[in-house]
Design an enzyme around this catalytic site. Structure first.
Site, PDB file in Angstrom:
ATOM      1  N   PHE A 116       0.927  -1.219   0.188  1.00 22.14           N
ATOM      2  CA  PHE A 116      -0.036  -0.070  -0.153  1.00 22.14           C
ATOM      3  C   PHE A 116       0.835   1.328  -0.022  1.00 22.14           C
ATOM      4  O   PHE A 116       0.371   2.353   0.442  1.00 22.14           O
ATOM      5  CB  PHE A 116      -1.046  -0.120   1.007  1.00 22.14           C
ATOM      6  CG  PHE A 116      -1.848  -1.217   1.343  1.00 22.14           C
ATOM      7  CD1 PHE A 116      -2.768  -1.393   0.238  1.00 22.14           C
ATOM      8  CD2 PHE A 116      -1.596  -2.095   2.312  1.00 22.14           C
ATOM      9  CE1 PHE A 116      -3.594  -2.607   0.337  1.00 22.14           C
ATOM     10  CE2 PHE A 116      -2.622  -3.240   2.280  1.00 22.14           C
ATOM     11  CZ  PHE A 116      -3.487  -3.507   1.329  1.00 22.14           C
TER      12      PHE A 116
ATOM     13  N   ARG B 283       2.430  15.314  -6.020  1.00 26.12           N
ATOM     14  CA  ARG B 283       1.101  14.804  -6.450  1.00 26.12           C
ATOM     15  C   ARG B 283      -0.051  15.137  -5.875  1.00 26.12           C
ATOM     16  O   ARG B 283      -1.089  15.271  -6.675  1.00 26.12           O
ATOM     17  CB  ARG B 283       1.217  13.204  -6.132  1.00 26.12           C
ATOM     18  CG  ARG B 283       0.028  12.323  -7.052  1.00 26.12           C
ATOM     19  CD  ARG B 283       0.417  10.928  -7.052  1.00 26.12           C
ATOM     20  NE  ARG B 283       1.310  10.507  -8.087  1.00 26.12           N
ATOM     21  CZ  ARG B 283       0.735  10.174  -9.357  1.00 26.12           C
ATOM     22  NH1 ARG B 283      -0.679  10.222  -9.536  1.00 26.12           N
ATOM     23  NH2 ARG B 283       1.482   9.722 -10.454  1.00 26.12           N
TER      24      ARG B 283
ATOM     25  N   ARG C 216      -1.020   4.511  -1.090  1.00 23.74           N
ATOM     26  CA  ARG C 216      -2.196   4.459  -1.870  1.00 23.74           C
ATOM     27  C   ARG C 216      -2.864   5.924  -2.419  1.00 23.74           C
ATOM     28  O   ARG C 216      -3.487   6.387  -1.554  1.00 23.74           O
ATOM     29  CB  ARG C 216      -3.246   3.613  -1.601  1.00 23.74           C
ATOM     30  CG  ARG C 216      -3.986   2.958  -2.858  1.00 23.74           C
ATOM     31  CD  ARG C 216      -4.909   1.702  -2.102  1.00 23.74           C
ATOM     32  NE  ARG C 216      -5.291   0.807  -3.426  1.00 23.74           N
ATOM     33  CZ  ARG C 216      -5.818  -0.285  -3.128  1.00 23.74           C
ATOM     34  NH1 ARG C 216      -5.916  -0.801  -1.825  1.00 23.74           N
ATOM     35  NH2 ARG C 216      -6.442  -1.024  -4.128  1.00 23.74           N
TER      36      ARG C 216
ATOM     37  N   PHE D 200      -0.734   8.436  -3.089  1.00 24.46           N
ATOM     38  CA  PHE D 200       0.459   9.178  -2.967  1.00 24.46           C
ATOM     39  C   PHE D 200       0.401  10.691  -3.001  1.00 24.46           C
ATOM     40  O   PHE D 200       0.757  11.255  -3.898  1.00 24.46           O
ATOM     41  CB  PHE D 200       1.199   8.632  -4.313  1.00 24.46           C
ATOM     42  CG  PHE D 200       2.808   9.042  -4.153  1.00 24.46           C
ATOM     43  CD1 PHE D 200       3.554   7.866  -3.548  1.00 24.46           C
ATOM     44  CD2 PHE D 200       3.407   9.893  -4.734  1.00 24.46           C
ATOM     45  CE1 PHE D 200       4.863   8.056  -3.377  1.00 24.46           C
ATOM     46  CE2 PHE D 200       4.744   9.956  -4.521  1.00 24.46           C
ATOM     47  CZ  PHE D 200       5.321   9.025  -4.050  1.00 24.46           C
TER      48      PHE D 200
ATOM     49  N   ALA E 228       2.521   4.137  -8.006  1.00 24.07           N
ATOM     50  CA  ALA E 228       2.010   4.756  -9.093  1.00 24.07           C
ATOM     51  C   ALA E 228       1.148   4.119  -9.727  1.00 24.07           C
ATOM     52  O   ALA E 228       0.666   4.552 -10.878  1.00 24.07           O
ATOM     53  CB  ALA E 228       3.014   5.555  -9.849  1.00 24.07           C
TER      54      ALA E 228
ATOM     55  N   GLU F 175      -4.641   2.676  -7.487  1.00 23.56           N
ATOM     56  CA  GLU F 175      -4.816   3.639  -6.385  1.00 23.56           C
ATOM     57  C   GLU F 175      -6.292   4.247  -6.585  1.00 23.56           C
ATOM     58  O   GLU F 175      -6.687   4.669  -5.552  1.00 23.56           O
ATOM     59  CB  GLU F 175      -3.601   4.535  -6.415  1.00 23.56           C
ATOM     60  CG  GLU F 175      -2.294   3.965  -5.966  1.00 23.56           C
ATOM     61  CD  GLU F 175      -1.213   4.897  -6.366  1.00 23.56           C
ATOM     62  OE1 GLU F 175      -0.904   5.008  -7.515  1.00 23.56           O
ATOM     63  OE2 GLU F 175      -0.673   5.771  -5.654  1.00 23.56           O
TER      64      GLU F 175
HETATM   65  N1  MTE Z   1      -3.707  -3.881  -3.517  1.00 27.43           N
HETATM   66  C1  MTE Z   1      -3.324  -4.858  -2.655  1.00 27.43           C
HETATM   67  N2  MTE Z   1      -4.287  -6.091  -2.598  1.00 27.43           N
HETATM   68  N3  MTE Z   1      -2.309  -4.753  -1.845  1.00 27.43           N
HETATM   69  C2  MTE Z   1      -1.474  -3.797  -2.116  1.00 27.43           C
HETATM   70  O1  MTE Z   1      -0.396  -3.529  -1.212  1.00 27.43           O
HETATM   71  N4  MTE Z   1      -1.024  -1.449  -3.094  1.00 27.43           N
HETATM   72  C3  MTE Z   1      -1.644  -0.506  -3.883  1.00 27.43           C
HETATM   73  C4  MTE Z   1      -2.431  -1.049  -5.050  1.00 27.43           C
HETATM   74  N5  MTE Z   1      -3.271  -2.147  -4.620  1.00 27.43           N
HETATM   75  C5  MTE Z   1      -1.748  -2.789  -2.845  1.00 27.43           C
HETATM   76  C6  MTE Z   1      -2.792  -2.899  -3.713  1.00 27.43           C
HETATM   77  C7  MTE Z   1      -0.901   0.624  -4.389  1.00 27.43           C
HETATM   78  S1  MTE Z   1      -0.134   1.757  -2.999  1.00 27.43           S
HETATM   79  C8  MTE Z   1      -0.303   0.685  -5.583  1.00 27.43           C
HETATM   80  S2  MTE Z   1       0.893   1.977  -5.994  1.00 27.43           S
HETATM   81  C9  MTE Z   1      -0.564  -0.388  -6.575  1.00 27.43           C
HETATM   82  O2  MTE Z   1      -1.319  -1.448  -5.970  1.00 27.43           O
HETATM   83  C10 MTE Z   1       0.655  -0.820  -7.031  1.00 27.43           C
HETATM   84  O3  MTE Z   1       0.384  -1.994  -7.877  1.00 27.43           O
HETATM   85  P1  MTE Z   1       0.303  -1.644  -9.328  1.00 27.43           P
HETATM   86  O4  MTE Z   1       1.105  -0.792 -10.016  1.00 27.43           O
HETATM   87  O5  MTE Z   1       0.420  -3.246 -10.094  1.00 27.43           O
HETATM   88  O6  MTE Z   1      -1.301  -1.139  -9.498  1.00 27.43           O
HETATM   89 MO1  MOS Z   2       1.510   3.377  -4.250  1.00 29.55          MO
HETATM   90  S1  MOS Z   2       1.182   4.392  -2.834  1.00 29.55           S
HETATM   91  O1  MOS Z   2       2.087   4.218  -5.366  1.00 29.55           O
HETATM   92  O2  MOS Z   2       2.919   2.295  -3.563  1.00 29.55           O
END
Ligand code: MTE
Ligand code: MOS
Length: 742
Positions: free
Chosen positions: A227, A309, A341, A343, A509, A695
């Protein structure tokens, strides 16, 4: 065709049966592991006068204590060189002054208790408002501006001013921070880490050890949630484990228990915003001036990009002709706040949504109409100069939600309900969402992949992204299978590691499917091009083609690369075209609140969200639901409290366990939650027409907060502006009701 199929998460069966391995599970498969335990500062700010580790060494099972003297390289856990790994001045309650290694965790813990530390307490800044008053800031103070705000205010019929404050948020990933380091037979350091950014973990381990990056390999099996909390924060822990492994020659495990994780690691930034807004007579935003101050905690960490951001999202989905936004990062004696999440996007957007929610009654306008009348239309650009493509998608999603959620009819029912219920009120609100996809910092928008086709036709892929539950690996398997034109079962995915794909960006991101998907596709296409040329028009089954091609000395593996085209960003001017595209969505929420207690319940939520052509619909819907509920937690339940008193506990995180920090659970789910993906939403220039999803859905939860405002407003005379704290906990809702009744 595999892309677009509704498949379960590739590890779903392992997750639910407990067979999925996480970093710390490897400890039981590793011989002679030492366990690391921190010695934490009880002070929010103090100078370390004396550190005596000798009595710790007398504790049975204690093997070594790591201190600043042990660092062969650079004593710093960050990239800004403001985060000493072993500090001389502790900057927050929980700051580790040294680490004890023991044969068991209990031995290490007892050893840590025996370490003697003398501190000279120093004045501490705890609350964000204290930092603002004391002008305690760190880092850049960027400004995003367009037009001429004084002209805009001059032309405005109504001008309002206010302050919006919002709390941070604890990540509360199920798996706390964990690292396991060992030195291999060649003297290389191998670190297994629960990290969203293996490359940066590798770089920081290397600089702490004083070796080059090629001496260090970092692997991330998977995370039990990140997250954003594991984008920057794992590095120091990995470095401690690696340092311990080098010095003792034994594997070292460092896993924070929940209390340590909560007290030692950074969280979402709380923000303070002061603003002045001008509207035309019919409710068009004419001008906005605001100063956003984030609570950065003790060091910069990711605070500058988070702030950037935030500033780039204050507009949300609204056209603001004249705008001037100032940003600052406060330095406080708290954990170093970090990515979470969205950012900073959620914090920026909350400012404008709070403004619209508060001003609607003062303008005598329906908030639904006030919001939609300010939507971007074709040809308009954001305050930072990027033309908004496809703004009609917000309008389309808005119309769809109005219809599918029967908003007009339900508002009538709600009025009737409110008229007959003096102590219970309902409210319904709609909010839009526009979120920029790509790293603001252009260089990060690149990714690599390594795809092997073996002689038997089986395929193994590696890519630079990490899996934290978001389903990235599932999508990458689908992309590989689709590009190669083979069944999904033929493709396997190996854990993320820095010796397979180097120089990776953080999995962050929301861009990881765009970036790594592009790289996986690129690698697969290279292989396919060679195989197609070899086949020369013959129709040969995959396995045979591969075997034949091997004997014909055709290269069956490839490294893929992708970089996002068409983006640029001037960080000094805060202008450019930082985002590849925008993700859009709309949510409608209905809530009910109790006038005696402020207790609230979310009765129904309807979401229409734009993911382009979904790579993996089940994964995407899961992300939308999960993101939404996490946003609901941030905005209505989760209440971080720090001791701001002058007592001995000053600076202590008071909500340091699940018993005092309320996370959303089943009982807080909306009674009815309808999620639809926006149709006809192909996004060109992105892998298989898809859009990022990770996000943005978190910010759909603004609808719940605005619905709470509506419900509180139902206790007041019409035209009363409702101020609601964030988080709008039952307590906060209660006080908001008391205020509007008065
Ligand atoms: N979903 C789950 N299940 N667990 C996570 O830690 N992190 C979030 C989001 N969804 C997260 C999540 C965050 S902060 C981001 S930036 C994106 O997933 C990162 O992964 P992606 O770039 O593949 O979407
Ligand atoms: Mo997500 S806050 O960009 O890891």
């Amino acid at each position: 065709m595999s892309v677009g199929e509704a498949l379960p998460h590739e590890s779903a069966a392992l997750h639910v049966t407990g067979h999925a391995l996480y970093t710390d599970d490897l400890v039981h498969r590793t011989k002679d592991v030492l366990h690391a335990h921190p010695v934490c500062s009880p002070h929010a700010h103090a100078r370390v006068l004396r550190l005596d580790t000798s009595s710790a060494l007398e504790v049975a099972g204690v093997v070594r204590v790591l201190t600043a003297d042990d660092v062969p390289g650079i004593n710093d856990a960050g990239v800004k060189h403001d985060e000493p790994l072993f500090p001389e001045i502790v900057m927050f309650v929980g700051h580790a002054v040294c680490w004890v290694l023991g044969e068991t965790l209990e031995a290490a813990r007892l050893g840590a208790e025996a370490v003697e530390v003398d501190y000279e307490p120093l004045p501490a800044i705890v609350a964000l408002t204290e930092a603002i008053d004391a002008e305690s800031f760190q880092g850049n103070q960027p400004v995003v501006a367009r037009g001429d705000v004084s002209l805009g205010f001059g032309a405005a019929t109504h001008v309002f001013e206010g302050v919006t404050e919002m709390a941070g948020q604890e990540h509360f990933y199920l798996e706390t921070h964990a690292s396991l380091a060992l030195v291999d037979e060649g003297g290389q350091v191998f670190v297994q880490s629960s990290t969203q950014h293996p490359t940066e973990t590798q770089e920081i381990v290397a600089h702490v050890l004083g070796v080059h990056s090629h001496h260090v390999t970092v692997q991330c099996l998977r995370m039990g949630g990140g997250f954003g909390g594991k984008e920057m924060q794992p590095h120091g822990f990995a470095a401690i484990a690696a340092l311990g492994a080098i010095l003792t020659g034994r594997p070292v495990r460092l896993r924070l228990d929940r209390t340590h994780d909560l007290t030692m690691t950074g969280k979402r930034h709380g923000f303070h915003a002061s603003w002045k807004v001008g509207f035309s007579g019919d409710g068009r935003i004419e001008a906005l001036e605001a100063t956003l101050t984030s609570d950065g905690g003790w060091s910069l960490d990711l605070s500058e990009p988070v702030l950037a951001r935030a500033l780039c999202h204050v507009d949300n989905a609204y056209w603001i002709p004249h705008v001037r936004l100032h940003g600052r990062v406060a330095r406080t004696n708290k954990t170093s706040q970090t990515a979470f999440r969205g950012f900073g996007g959620p914090q920026g957007m909350l400012v404008i949504e709070d403004i619209l929610g508060r001003c609607a009654p003062l303008l005598g306008l329906d908030p639904i109409a006030l919001r939609s009348s300010n939507f971007y239309v074709d040809g308009q650009a954001t305050p930072y100069g990027q033309v908004v493509r496809h703004p009609e998608r917000v309008a389309a999603a808005w119309e769809q939600v109005l219809t599918t959620a029967s908003v007009a009819q339900r508002r009538e029912e709600i009025s009737a309900f409110n008229a007959t219920h003096p102590h219970t009120k309902r409210g319904l609100a709609l909010t839009p969402l526009k979120f920029g996809i790509a790293f603001n910092f252009t260089s990060f928008n690149q990714a690599g992949a390594l795809v092997h086709v073996y002689k038997d036709g089986s395929v193994l892929i590696n890519h630079g992204g990490t899996e934290m539950g978001q389903g990235l690996h599932t999508k990458m398997l689908q992309v590989a299978a689709t590009t190669l034109g083979i069944p999904l079962e033929k493709v396997r995915l190996a854990p993320t590691r820095t010796d397979k794909v180097p120089n990776t960006s953080a999995t962050a991101a929301s861009s990881s499917a765009d970036l790594n998907g592009g790289a996986v596709k690129n690698a697969c296409e290279q292989i396919l091009t060679r195989l197609t040329a070899y086949a020369a028009g013959r129709d040969i089954p995959w396995d045979e083609l591969v075997r034949e091609a091997y004997f014909a000395r055709i290269q069956l593996w490839a490294a893929g690369f992708y970089r996002t085209e068409g983006i640029h960003w001037d960080a000094a001017a805060m202008q450019g075209h930082p985002f590849k595209y925008f993700a859009y969505g709309v949510a409608a929420a209905e809530v009910e609140i109790d006038g005696f207690t402020g207790a609230h319940r979310t009765r129904r939520v309807d979401i229409v969200h734009d993911v382009g052509d979904s790579l993996s619909p089940l994964v995407d819907i899961g992300q939308i639901e999960g993101g939404f509920v996490q946003g609901l937690g941030w905005l209505t339940l989760e209440d971080l409290r720090w001791d701001e008193s002058d007592g001995p506990g000053r600076g202590r995180l008071m909500t340091q366990s699940a018993s005092t920090y309320k996370l959303p659970s089943f009982s807080e789910l909306p009674d009815e939650l309808n999620v639809a993906l926006l149709e006809h939403a192909t996004e060109d220039g992105v892998v298989y027409g898809s859009k990022a999803v990770g996000e943005p859905p978190l910010m759909l939860a603004f609808a719940v907060r605005e619905a709470l405002r509506e419900a509180v407003g139902a206790f007041a005379e019409p035209g009363v502006s409702v101020e609601l704290a964030s988080p709008a906990t039952p307590e906060a809702v209660f006080w908001a009701i008391e205020k509007v009744r008065a």
